[in-house]
Design a protein around this motif. Sequence first.
Motif, PDB file in Angstrom:
ATOM      1  N   ARG A   1      94.067 -44.875 107.225  1.00 51.04           N
ATOM      2  CA  ARG A   1      94.446 -45.152 105.836  1.00 51.04           C
ATOM      3  C   ARG A   1      94.545 -43.863 105.024  1.00 51.04           C
ATOM      4  N   LEU A   2      93.646 -42.918 105.320  1.00 52.87           N
ATOM      5  CA  LEU A   2      93.684 -41.636 104.625  1.00 52.87           C
ATOM      6  C   LEU A   2      94.950 -40.866 104.966  1.00 52.87           C
ATOM      7  N   VAL A   3      95.335 -40.909 106.239  1.00 53.27           N
ATOM      8  CA  VAL A   3      96.570 -40.256 106.668  1.00 53.27           C
ATOM      9  C   VAL A   3      97.769 -40.864 105.945  1.00 53.27           C
ATOM     10  N   ASN A   4      97.824 -42.179 105.888  1.00 56.86           N
ATOM     11  CA  ASN A   4      98.945 -42.854 105.219  1.00 56.86           C
ATOM     12  C   ASN A   4      99.008 -42.513 103.739  1.00 56.86           C
ATOM     13  N   THR A   5      97.841 -42.281 103.124  1.00 58.68           N
ATOM     14  CA  THR A   5      97.790 -42.003 101.692  1.00 58.68           C
ATOM     15  C   THR A   5      98.393 -40.645 101.353  1.00 58.68           C
ATOM     16  N   VAL A   6      98.183 -39.661 102.225  1.00 54.20           N
ATOM     17  CA  VAL A   6      98.620 -38.285 101.921  1.00 54.20           C
ATOM     18  C   VAL A   6      99.829 -37.869 102.735  1.00 54.20           C
TER      19      VAL A   6
ATOM     20  N   ILE B   1      87.525 -55.878 105.399  1.00 49.91           N
ATOM     21  CA  ILE B   1      88.140 -55.758 104.072  1.00 49.91           C
ATOM     22  C   ILE B   1      89.550 -55.196 104.176  1.00 49.91           C
ATOM     23  N   PHE B   2      89.724 -54.137 104.963  1.00 50.11           N
ATOM     24  CA  PHE B   2      91.025 -53.486 105.040  1.00 50.11           C
ATOM     25  C   PHE B   2      91.998 -54.224 105.962  1.00 50.11           C
TER      26      PHE B   2
ATOM     27  N   TRP C   1      97.505 -61.127  97.746  1.00 48.13           N
ATOM     28  CA  TRP C   1      96.494 -60.117  97.407  1.00 48.13           C
ATOM     29  C   TRP C   1      95.301 -60.203  98.352  1.00 48.13           C
ATOM     30  N   LEU C   2      95.034 -61.405  98.871  1.00 46.99           N
ATOM     31  CA  LEU C   2      93.889 -61.610  99.753  1.00 46.99           C
ATOM     32  C   LEU C   2      94.260 -61.493 101.228  1.00 46.99           C
ATOM     33  N   THR C   3      95.507 -61.783 101.568  1.00 41.85           N
ATOM     34  CA  THR C   3      95.870 -61.841 102.983  1.00 41.85           C
ATOM     35  C   THR C   3      96.523 -60.570 103.510  1.00 41.85           C
ATOM     36  N   CYS C   4      97.141 -59.770 102.626  1.00 40.49           N
ATOM     37  CA  CYS C   4      97.819 -58.555 103.095  1.00 40.49           C
ATOM     38  C   CYS C   4      96.792 -57.485 103.481  1.00 40.49           C
ATOM     39  N   PRO C   5      96.972 -56.834 104.622  1.00 40.42           N
ATOM     40  CA  PRO C   5      96.095 -55.705 104.966  1.00 40.42           C
ATOM     41  C   PRO C   5      96.432 -54.492 104.110  1.00 40.42           C
ATOM     42  N   ARG C   6      95.456 -53.629 103.888  1.00 48.03           N
ATOM     43  CA  ARG C   6      95.661 -52.398 103.119  1.00 48.03           C
ATOM     44  C   ARG C   6      95.826 -51.251 104.111  1.00 48.03           C
ATOM     45  N   LYS C   7      97.001 -50.639 104.113  1.00 46.74           N
ATOM     46  CA  LYS C   7      97.320 -49.586 105.075  1.00 46.74           C
ATOM     47  C   LYS C   7      97.029 -48.182 104.556  1.00 46.74           C
ATOM     48  N   ASP C   8      96.628 -48.071 103.279  1.00 49.10           N
ATOM     49  CA  ASP C   8      96.302 -46.761 102.734  1.00 49.10           C
ATOM     50  C   ASP C   8      95.113 -46.911 101.793  1.00 49.10           C
ATOM     51  N   LEU C   9      94.791 -45.867 101.048  1.00 48.06           N
ATOM     52  CA  LEU C   9      93.648 -45.897 100.135  1.00 48.06           C
ATOM     53  C   LEU C   9      94.100 -45.940  98.679  1.00 48.06           C
ATOM     54  N   SER C  10      95.256 -46.527  98.430  1.00 50.54           N
ATOM     55  CA  SER C  10      95.724 -46.717  97.066  1.00 50.54           C
ATOM     56  C   SER C  10      95.135 -48.019  96.516  1.00 50.54           C
ATOM     57  N   SER C  11      95.406 -48.292  95.246  1.00 49.41           N
ATOM     58  CA  SER C  11      94.863 -49.497  94.621  1.00 49.41           C
ATOM     59  C   SER C  11      95.952 -50.364  94.010  1.00 49.41           C
ATOM     60  N   GLY C  12      97.219 -50.120  94.392  1.00 45.66           N
ATOM     61  CA  GLY C  12      98.324 -50.896  93.836  1.00 45.66           C
ATOM     62  C   GLY C  12      98.363 -52.312  94.387  1.00 45.66           C
TER      63      GLY C  12
END
Length: 369
Positions: free
Chosen positions: A70-75, A150-151, A218-229
């Motif tokens: 997730r950190l890699v995807n963020t930057v 969570i992620f 909002w509850l079912t999608c995985p978070r692929k980065d460390l953003s908060s959008g």
Amino acid sequence: MIGGFAFVIYMGHLYIWAMVVVIQIFMAKELFNLLRRASEDRRLPGFRILNWHFFFTAMLFVYGRILSQRLVNTVASDKVLYKLVSKFIKYHMVTCYFLYIAVSLVNSGSVWFILTLKKKMYKYQFSQFAWTHMILIVVFTQSAFTVANIFEGIFWFLLPASLIIINDVAAYIFGFFFGKTPLIKLLPKKTWEGFIGASVATVISAFFLANVLGHFQWLTCPRKDLSSGWLHCDPGTLFKPEEFTLPEWFPEWFSWKEISILPVQWHALCLGFFASIIAPFGGFFASGFKRAFNIKDFGDSIPGHGGITDRMDCQMVMAVLAYIYHQSFVVPQNLTLEIIIDQIMMNLSYEEQRDLYAQLGLMIAIGES
């Protein structure tokens, strides 16, 4: 507390992760203090700092492993940050190891610990050293699974956590009104009636609660980065409703002839079964542990309810079960394009990715010709 929890869920993945970290710190504090002797600690200045050094080193190691992609995807869009993050990930394990060893050798298996050993204090220091590492295993092993859930989608964190709460409340209600037969000698107030009634209520609740939660991206999608959008994704087959025709023997007064069910609801039944049959034994174990040390609660972090650890015993067990179930029966076991791309992003440098892209383009051109 309920309002605060709902607000954190609304804010999203990063805030839930922060909540888990805060819970971890309180749990560690309560468990560190459980076998602490103030009279001995006064003779060992700085000894408690060592415990927290181990704690935060473990945090860096565990979350660095879980969230590195997730950190890699963020930057990824910033070449400088991307190179720095890539270096951090590459040397992450060795960094954590030397952080541990440097202070640990001094303190008993680690440098700091060994240098601080004092005569007539060896037994206390080594027992505290062992106790600290047991706490790290208990707290981080289980909470790491929580963060991973969570992620993968807040759904996989919120549903198991809610089922534990439902089971706890239902066990109290059924036990209060119908309880007669003791369940275990360790806890004479626990009854079979409460246990069985709560199990049925939890499994049924799991089926319907999964349908409610499964309709929110909002509850079912995985978070692929460390953003908060806000999140938007293809919900996948698990969260797409399927129509089932009811059998003819259903009563005529039942107006619905077809019902809509999300496939994830069948998985929720299994989680409900785990939450009602297996997870309560995490609470039973914690109760036995407290009796062994003649304490009522692990702490007093929550006025009127004891410590954070008292509230999280079953939750931690359930988080592990939910993660194992999700990875075994929900996540595709074969390689997918998404998995391959994640591995490329994590393990190849920017220049190596460009070379790979060029070679794939050449291979496709040759194949088409």
